[in-house]
Design a protein around this motif. Structure first.
Motif, mmCIF file in Angstrom:
data_model
loop_
_atom_site.group_PDB
_atom_site.id
_atom_site.type_symbol
_atom_site.label_atom_id
_atom_site.label_comp_id
_atom_site.label_asym_id
_atom_site.label_seq_id
_atom_site.Cartn_x
_atom_site.Cartn_y
_atom_site.Cartn_z
ATOM 1 N N LYS A 242 0.822 -1.207 0.000
ATOM 2 C CA LYS A 242 0.000 0.000 0.000
ATOM 3 C C LYS A 242 0.860 1.261 0.000
ATOM 4 C CE LYS A 242 -3.984 -2.053 2.362
ATOM 5 N NZ LYS A 242 -4.885 -1.986 3.555
ATOM 6 N N LYS A 243 1.992 1.194 0.716
ATOM 7 C CA LYS A 243 2.849 2.368 0.836
ATOM 8 C C LYS A 243 4.296 1.987 0.516
ATOM 9 C CE LYS A 243 0.005 4.825 4.217
ATOM 10 N NZ LYS A 243 -0.021 5.541 5.528
ATOM 11 N N VAL A 244 4.828 2.647 -0.494
ATOM 12 C CA VAL A 244 6.188 2.366 -0.950
ATOM 13 C C VAL A 244 7.070 3.577 -0.682
ATOM 14 C CG1 VAL A 244 7.642 1.816 -2.938
ATOM 15 C CG2 VAL A 244 5.356 0.838 -2.763
ATOM 16 N N VAL A 245 8.228 3.341 -0.104
ATOM 17 C CA VAL A 245 9.238 4.383 0.052
ATOM 18 C C VAL A 245 10.464 3.973 -0.753
ATOM 19 C CG1 VAL A 245 10.821 5.561 1.624
ATOM 20 C CG2 VAL A 245 8.440 5.197 2.298
ATOM 21 N N ILE A 246 10.919 4.891 -1.579
ATOM 22 C CA ILE A 246 12.099 4.653 -2.401
ATOM 23 C C ILE A 246 13.207 5.568 -1.908
ATOM 24 C CG2 ILE A 246 13.053 4.745 -4.735
ATOM 25 C CD1 ILE A 246 9.949 4.450 -5.565
ATOM 26 N N VAL A 247 14.329 4.982 -1.539
ATOM 27 C CA VAL A 247 15.460 5.742 -1.030
ATOM 28 C C VAL A 247 16.456 5.952 -2.165
ATOM 29 C CG1 VAL A 247 17.309 5.854 0.685
ATOM 30 C CG2 VAL A 247 15.128 4.734 1.255
ATOM 31 N N GLY A 248 16.642 7.199 -2.567
ATOM 32 C CA GLY A 248 17.545 7.522 -3.652
ATOM 33 C C GLY A 248 16.831 8.278 -4.759
ATOM 34 N N PHE A 300 7.879 13.820 -2.374
ATOM 35 C CA PHE A 300 9.330 13.944 -2.232
ATOM 36 C C PHE A 300 9.686 14.378 -0.823
ATOM 37 C CE2 PHE A 300 8.650 14.549 -6.764
ATOM 38 C CZ PHE A 300 9.642 13.752 -7.317
ATOM 39 N N VAL A 301 10.740 13.771 -0.293
ATOM 40 C CA VAL A 301 11.363 14.234 0.944
ATOM 41 C C VAL A 301 12.829 14.458 0.598
ATOM 42 C CG1 VAL A 301 11.907 13.734 3.341
ATOM 43 C CG2 VAL A 301 9.743 12.922 2.366
ATOM 44 N N LYS A 302 13.195 15.720 0.402
ATOM 45 C CA LYS A 302 14.557 16.053 -0.040
ATOM 46 C C LYS A 302 15.434 16.439 1.146
ATOM 47 C CE LYS A 302 12.561 18.428 -4.005
ATOM 48 N NZ LYS A 302 12.663 19.639 -4.843
ATOM 49 N N GLY A 303 16.728 16.370 0.921
ATOM 50 C CA GLY A 303 17.679 16.774 1.942
ATOM 51 C C GLY A 303 17.591 15.942 3.206
ATOM 52 N N ALA A 304 17.157 14.704 3.064
ATOM 53 C CA ALA A 304 16.927 13.857 4.237
ATOM 54 C C ALA A 304 17.925 12.715 4.299
ATOM 55 C CB ALA A 304 15.508 13.294 4.207
ATOM 56 N N SER A 305 18.337 12.389 5.513
ATOM 57 C CA SER A 305 19.202 11.233 5.749
ATOM 58 C C SER A 305 18.416 10.167 6.502
ATOM 59 C CB SER A 305 20.431 11.639 6.574
ATOM 60 O OG SER A 305 21.203 12.583 5.878
ATOM 61 N N ILE A 306 18.743 8.910 6.241
ATOM 62 C CA ILE A 306 18.035 7.791 6.873
ATOM 63 C C ILE A 306 18.762 7.405 8.159
ATOM 64 C CG2 ILE A 306 17.128 5.470 6.556
ATOM 65 C CD1 ILE A 306 16.053 7.525 4.553
ATOM 66 N N ALA A 319 8.435 1.107 8.468
ATOM 67 C CA ALA A 319 8.647 2.554 8.367
ATOM 68 C C ALA A 319 10.107 2.859 8.097
ATOM 69 C CB ALA A 319 8.193 3.255 9.650
ATOM 70 N N VAL A 320 10.319 4.050 7.568
ATOM 71 C CA VAL A 320 11.664 4.603 7.382
ATOM 72 C C VAL A 320 11.806 5.753 8.373
ATOM 73 C CG1 VAL A 320 13.219 5.774 5.799
ATOM 74 C CG2 VAL A 320 11.687 3.991 4.938
ATOM 75 N N LYS A 321 12.789 5.623 9.274
ATOM 76 C CA LYS A 321 13.022 6.668 10.259
ATOM 77 C C LYS A 321 14.145 7.571 9.787
ATOM 78 C CE LYS A 321 13.753 7.539 15.185
ATOM 79 N NZ LYS A 321 13.938 6.921 16.515
ATOM 80 N N LEU A 322 13.880 8.875 9.725
ATOM 81 C CA LEU A 322 14.855 9.837 9.238
ATOM 82 C C LEU A 322 15.734 10.346 10.373
ATOM 83 C CD1 LEU A 322 12.550 11.894 6.821
ATOM 84 C CD2 LEU A 322 13.857 9.805 6.374
ATOM 85 N N ALA A 323 16.812 10.982 9.993
ATOM 86 C CA ALA A 323 17.771 11.488 10.986
ATOM 87 C C ALA A 323 17.160 12.546 11.885
ATOM 88 C CB ALA A 323 19.002 12.032 10.270
ATOM 89 N N ASP A 324 16.144 13.261 11.411
ATOM 90 C CA ASP A 324 15.513 14.295 12.240
ATOM 91 C C ASP A 324 14.474 13.731 13.199
ATOM 92 O OD1 ASP A 324 13.359 13.671 10.634
ATOM 93 O OD2 ASP A 324 13.213 15.625 9.669
ATOM 94 N N GLY A 325 14.330 12.397 13.211
ATOM 95 C CA GLY A 325 13.403 11.747 14.132
ATOM 96 C C GLY A 325 12.041 11.436 13.541
ATOM 97 N N SER A 326 11.711 12.004 12.416
ATOM 98 C CA SER A 326 10.418 11.744 11.791
ATOM 99 C C SER A 326 10.430 10.384 11.106
ATOM 100 C CB SER A 326 10.084 12.837 10.775
ATOM 101 O OG SER A 326 11.044 12.859 9.732
ATOM 102 N N THR A 327 9.238 9.838 10.855
ATOM 103 C CA THR A 327 9.132 8.539 10.199
ATOM 104 C C THR A 327 8.169 8.615 9.020
ATOM 105 O OG1 THR A 327 7.351 7.820 11.675
ATOM 106 C CG2 THR A 327 9.621 7.257 12.311
ATOM 107 N N ILE A 328 8.411 7.733 8.053
ATOM 108 C CA ILE A 328 7.522 7.604 6.903
ATOM 109 C C ILE A 328 7.057 6.157 6.868
ATOM 110 C CG2 ILE A 328 7.269 7.891 4.416
ATOM 111 C CD1 ILE A 328 9.801 9.638 4.492
#
Length: 518
Positions: A242-248, A300-306, A319-328
């Protein structure tokens, strides 16, 4: 120059012409070839030539059946190897291997002489399909093998597994080479097979860069794409997702995201840069493509680190957790963060430390005689720009394979003169409101001029010291696409102001074409 006993005998003996006309149907000739291959296991080769060093494609066919018994009686057969075809061995079963095989066949040097060793279960295929049409949902006519075996992408024959059998090419599937002894000219495979070679071509391509296991890089539902098996696994996930996250935000990210749209999935692309395909696109051009993707529902989520990938109670990614603490949230994650040359078994060869890969010259020869490297793994001299480079692209894989084999088999000594070329095709499934196909040739250096409104065409020209260095066109006609390499290779002096004032892509290309004749 001293001559080996094998070569001396081969020049003094001959077979009846009837045996030569159809050598594959003559069991005597086949037996001789096998005996000669066995003999080669004890004959050291200290030059860049094959152990047999034939002077013509028919040399190996001019040996009598009794020669096999002479070999045995002289004690030359002392080792047992798994491959029967030993004169030429290609390690790797991707695009480069397929085009190399075709070139061996075209030169009459494949039958009974060529062996290809691959880790995959399939004969060489056109790998770009895996992130394009292969990922389409079933109702949108996805690409499937045998439809895209090499060499259909280059306008050639479809080389199915039967094609290799018919051409007398030995294929060793699902058994990658894990070790090499270049002094003894032997290879070891994952299952422990020992292989012998006369001349060796390394065409192992790249492996996908992976997230470490400790941050979830190997969780169920996390995918990397390099091979058919990878793409099949991803398709299985997409069908339940249902929800796809593509890193890159490079080629893989853009192409997989476009395919995910066809599945009507909630799709997000996450990348650390501030724009798509930063290594090629200008900020303005990237903005155009990003807007097109947004119109198709991609976020798009730009300028983000995983930071890490999170798993649920069943162990699958959630989920994908970003360096700023937020999750997708995500039930499928695709990692497309680049690749690295697959060179682990060959690290004793001369490597290019700055750009990676195996160092070769303009004929794809390594510093070790008799060993060549082509495709993604080759660090080669880019003649047109006078610098060393390594290119991960299907066009280079095809051309480098053909150039290397021609140089190996003939008197062809021209230095490889490659013109960088990149392209992408996305949203090409049935029902898509807008199909995208761009091509780029040359070098993206200097100032840029952008012409067109992206509806559907747009062109970007790179100009350095008054000369046209590179050009990209979206949605060009066949004639326009054919013009691009001519412009990039000729590097004509162009009037930047005149180019910028063009009212359309067509007019801009006419201005550039006129500069070719001035």
């Amino acid at each position: 120059v001293s001559r080996s006993p094998l070569l001396s005998l081969s020049h003094s003996l001959s077979l009846p012409s009837s045996s030569v006309s159809n050598p594959r149907s003559n069991p005597s000739v086949v037996a001789v070839r096998r005996a000669m291959a066995l003999a080669s296991t004890t004959l050291p080769a200290k030059t860049g030539l094959s152990l047999w060093c034939p002077t013509s494609p028919s040399l190996a066919r001019r040996l009598p059946v009794r020669f096999s018994s002479r070999i045995a009686s002289r004690g030359l057969v002392t080792a047992s190897f798994a491959n029967e075809n030993r004169e030429f061995v290609i390690i790797g079963g991707g695009n480069a291997a397929g085009y190399a095989a075709r070139t061996f066949v075209e030169n009459g040097m494949a039958d009974g002489r060529l062996c290809i060793v691959t880790k995959e279960a399939y004969a060489p295929y056109e790998r770009p399909a895996l992130t394009k049409a292969y990922l389409f949902p079933p109702e949108k006519k996805p690409a499937r093998l045998p439809g895209f075996h090499t060499c259909v992408g280059g306008g050639g024959e479809r080389q199915t597994p039967d094609w290799y059998k018919e051409k007398g090419i030995e294929m060793i599937y699902e058994d990658p080479v894990t070790g090499a002894d270049f002094e003894k000219q032997t290879l070891t495979t994952n299952t422990g097979k020992q292989l012998k070679y006369g001349s060796l071509i390394i065409a192992t391509g790249c492996t996908a860069s992976r997230f470490p296991d400790k941050i979830g890089g190997n969780l169920p539902g996390v995918h990397y794409i390099r091979e058919v098996a990878d793409a099949d696994s991803l398709i299985s996930s997409l069908g339940k997702s249902k929800k796809v996250v593509i890193v890159g935000g490079g080629y893989i990210g853009m192409e997989v995201a476009a395919a995910a749209v066809a599945w009507n999935l909630d799709t997000t692309i996450v990348f650390p840069e501030d724009q798509l395909l930063q290594r090629l696109f200008t900020p303005s051009l990237a903005q155009r493509y990003e807007e097109l993707y947004r119109q198709n529902g991609v976020k798009f989520v730009k300028g983000a680190s995983i930071n890490n990938l999170e798993a649920g109670s069943d162990g699958r990614v959630t989920a994908v957790k970003l360096a700023d603490g937020s999750t997708i949230e995500a039930d499928t994650v695709v990692i497309g963060i680049g690749a690295k040359p697959a060179i682990d078994p060959f690290e004793t060869l001369s490597m290019n430390k700055s750009i990676g890969g195996i160092q070769v010259d303009g004929l794809f020869r390594t510093s070790t005689p008799g060993i060549f490297a082509i495709g993604d793994v080759a660090a080669f001299p880019l003649k047109i720009y006078d610098r060393m480079t390594r290119v991960e692209h299907v066009d280079h894989a095809r051309r480098s394979a053909q150039h290397c084999v021609k140089s190996l088999l003939t008197a062809h000594t021209d230095t490889y003169d490659y013109l960088p070329y990149f392209y992408s095709r996305v949203f090409e499934y049935e029902g898509s409101s807008r199909k995208v196909w761009w091509q780029f040739y040359g070098d993206n250096v200097g100032e840029t001029v952008e012409v067109g409104n992206f509806d559907p065409k747009i062109a970007t020209f790179w100009i350095d010291s008054g000369r046209l260095k590179g050009v990209l066109v979206e949605s060009g006609s066949p004639e326009e696409f054919q013009l691009l390499p001519k412009l990039a290779r000729s590097q004509p002096i162009v009037d930047k102001a005149k180019l910028a004032s063009a009212s359309s892509v067509e007019e801009a290309l006419e201005i550039a074409q006129a500069a070719l004749q001035s």
